[in-house]
Design a protein around this motif. Sequence first.
Motif, mmCIF file in Angstrom:
data_model
loop_
_atom_site.group_PDB
_atom_site.id
_atom_site.type_symbol
_atom_site.label_atom_id
_atom_site.label_comp_id
_atom_site.label_asym_id
_atom_site.label_seq_id
_atom_site.Cartn_x
_atom_site.Cartn_y
_atom_site.Cartn_z
ATOM 1 N N THR A 164 9.906 -0.407 10.205
ATOM 2 C CA THR A 164 9.620 0.432 11.368
ATOM 3 C C THR A 164 8.570 -0.292 12.197
ATOM 4 O OG1 THR A 164 10.031 2.447 10.100
ATOM 5 C CG2 THR A 164 8.780 2.683 12.155
ATOM 6 N N THR A 165 8.836 -0.422 13.495
ATOM 7 C CA THR A 165 7.901 -1.078 14.407
ATOM 8 C C THR A 165 7.380 -0.047 15.400
ATOM 9 O OG1 THR A 165 9.146 -3.150 14.217
ATOM 10 C CG2 THR A 165 7.588 -2.972 16.057
ATOM 11 N N VAL A 166 6.063 0.010 15.541
ATOM 12 C CA VAL A 166 5.419 0.956 16.447
ATOM 13 C C VAL A 166 4.534 0.170 17.411
ATOM 14 C CG1 VAL A 166 3.879 2.958 16.649
ATOM 15 C CG2 VAL A 166 5.376 2.720 14.642
ATOM 16 N N VAL A 167 4.756 0.375 18.710
ATOM 17 C CA VAL A 167 3.864 -0.155 19.741
ATOM 18 C C VAL A 167 3.110 1.056 20.283
ATOM 19 C CG1 VAL A 167 3.692 -1.317 21.972
ATOM 20 C CG2 VAL A 167 5.386 -2.080 20.296
ATOM 21 N N ASP A 193 7.339 -1.429 5.988
ATOM 22 C CA ASP A 193 8.613 -1.182 5.313
ATOM 23 C C ASP A 193 8.538 0.099 4.486
ATOM 24 O OD1 ASP A 193 6.836 -2.089 3.392
ATOM 25 O OD2 ASP A 193 8.306 -3.354 2.365
ATOM 26 N N GLY A 194 7.459 0.865 4.662
ATOM 27 C CA GLY A 194 7.289 2.113 3.923
ATOM 28 C C GLY A 194 8.019 3.272 4.582
ATOM 29 N N PRO A 195 7.840 4.500 4.062
ATOM 30 C CA PRO A 195 8.496 5.672 4.635
ATOM 31 C C PRO A 195 8.122 5.831 6.109
ATOM 32 C CG PRO A 195 7.498 6.196 2.514
ATOM 33 C CD PRO A 195 7.040 4.824 2.875
ATOM 34 N N PRO A 196 9.110 5.895 7.007
ATOM 35 C CA PRO A 196 8.822 5.883 8.441
ATOM 36 C C PRO A 196 7.966 7.051 8.926
ATOM 37 C CG PRO A 196 11.150 5.461 8.047
ATOM 38 C CD PRO A 196 10.550 5.851 6.743
ATOM 39 N N GLY A 197 8.233 8.265 8.441
ATOM 40 C CA GLY A 197 7.550 9.442 8.973
ATOM 41 C C GLY A 197 6.039 9.350 8.886
ATOM 42 N N GLY A 225 0.821 -1.201 0.000
ATOM 43 C CA GLY A 225 0.000 0.000 0.000
ATOM 44 C C GLY A 225 0.860 1.258 0.000
ATOM 45 N N LYS A 226 0.218 2.410 0.145
ATOM 46 C CA LYS A 226 0.979 3.663 0.125
ATOM 47 C C LYS A 226 1.906 3.790 1.336
ATOM 48 C CE LYS A 226 -2.508 6.585 2.343
ATOM 49 N NZ LYS A 226 -3.288 7.798 2.262
ATOM 50 N N GLU A 227 1.607 3.046 2.413
ATOM 51 C CA GLU A 227 2.495 3.038 3.587
ATOM 52 C C GLU A 227 3.391 1.811 3.597
ATOM 53 O OE1 GLU A 227 0.011 3.471 7.030
ATOM 54 O OE2 GLU A 227 -0.226 5.624 6.729
ATOM 55 N N GLY A 228 3.475 1.116 2.472
ATOM 56 C CA GLY A 228 4.287 -0.084 2.379
ATOM 57 C C GLY A 228 3.464 -1.314 2.719
ATOM 58 N N SER A 229 4.150 -2.392 3.075
ATOM 59 C CA SER A 229 3.473 -3.614 3.511
ATOM 60 C C SER A 229 3.291 -3.509 5.020
ATOM 61 C CB SER A 229 4.306 -4.843 3.143
ATOM 62 O OG SER A 229 4.371 -4.960 1.727
ATOM 63 N N ASP A 237 3.304 8.562 11.994
ATOM 64 C CA ASP A 237 2.257 9.558 12.221
ATOM 65 C C ASP A 237 0.874 8.905 12.194
ATOM 66 O OD1 ASP A 237 1.675 12.384 12.617
ATOM 67 O OD2 ASP A 237 0.741 12.309 10.649
ATOM 68 N N SER A 238 0.651 8.047 11.229
ATOM 69 C CA SER A 238 -0.635 7.369 11.090
ATOM 70 C C SER A 238 -0.852 6.354 12.211
ATOM 71 C CB SER A 238 -0.702 6.678 9.733
ATOM 72 O OG SER A 238 -1.829 5.847 9.635
ATOM 73 N N ALA A 239 0.140 5.509 12.462
ATOM 74 C CA ALA A 239 -0.001 4.439 13.456
ATOM 75 C C ALA A 239 -0.185 4.976 14.871
ATOM 76 C CB ALA A 239 1.220 3.517 13.407
ATOM 77 N N SER A 240 0.462 6.097 15.172
ATOM 78 C CA SER A 240 0.419 6.647 16.532
ATOM 79 C C SER A 240 -0.655 7.718 16.708
ATOM 80 C CB SER A 240 1.780 7.240 16.895
ATOM 81 O OG SER A 240 2.014 8.421 16.140
ATOM 82 N N GLN A 241 -1.509 7.892 15.693
ATOM 83 C CA GLN A 241 -2.549 8.927 15.756
ATOM 84 C C GLN A 241 -1.942 10.311 15.996
ATOM 85 O OE1 GLN A 241 -6.183 8.269 15.592
ATOM 86 N NE2 GLN A 241 -5.344 6.408 14.717
ATOM 87 N N ARG A 242 -0.861 10.575 15.271
ATOM 88 C CA ARG A 242 -0.147 11.857 15.284
ATOM 89 C C ARG A 242 0.530 12.178 16.616
ATOM 90 N NH1 ARG A 242 -4.437 12.295 12.780
ATOM 91 N NH2 ARG A 242 -5.244 13.436 11.035
ATOM 92 N N ALA A 243 0.986 11.159 17.312
ATOM 93 C CA ALA A 243 1.785 11.409 18.517
ATOM 94 C C ALA A 243 3.087 12.096 18.113
ATOM 95 C CB ALA A 243 2.075 10.100 19.244
#
Length: 197
Positions: free
Chosen positions: A153-156, A106-110, A82-86, A114-120
């Motif tokens: 990039t891994t986000v918890v 594996d997409g662009p981290p920024g 997808g646009k944010e990678g896989s 931003d999306s995964a963390s709800q803009r944290a």
Amino acid sequence: MAGRNPKAQTVRNMVLAMAAVIPVAFVSYVFIPHDENKDPVRTVDYRVELDTARRAAPYPVAAPAGLGGDWRATSVSYKAGGKEGSVWHLGFLDPDTEYVAVEQSDGPPGAFIDSASQRAVKTPKTQRVGDATWRQYEGEKYNALVKEEKGVTTVVTGTASHERLMQMAAALKADKGDAKDAGKDAGKDAGKDAGNG
């Protein structure tokens, strides 16, 4: 001979209708089983999706191992290219019924962070978990721990406390390819109710 009052007739009809409906509603409420304490959250068994993602993803896919049954998996998905990678997603309710998600791409981290963390917002704080360093993010909706590595990039993230996010980060095990044991711990971690929904 005077005609009947139309307003009185309407009120009479309404009272008769209510007299017929109320007992039916009462009987239905009393005799039809309902459980007000039933938990509406469905627990999922994510073993199949985890195994599939580990075979398909271009990076080692992370999932927790060794969390207790009071952590309940509630959502899982893998979307390739997808646009944010896989993107790998695994959502949980922690023992305090707060939300914790594991998100990888594996997409662009920024944009992904931003999306995964709800803009944290990125903070200067870091946290060492095992041999990995995680960057702390803080936000109005979610807080997050972020680990950036080459190719993934891994986000918890989630509404849970920092301690619970740390607990999840510490439990993560990343695997790649057709590992025979992929997802073996997933059933345990999803709790005894996994797969019943």
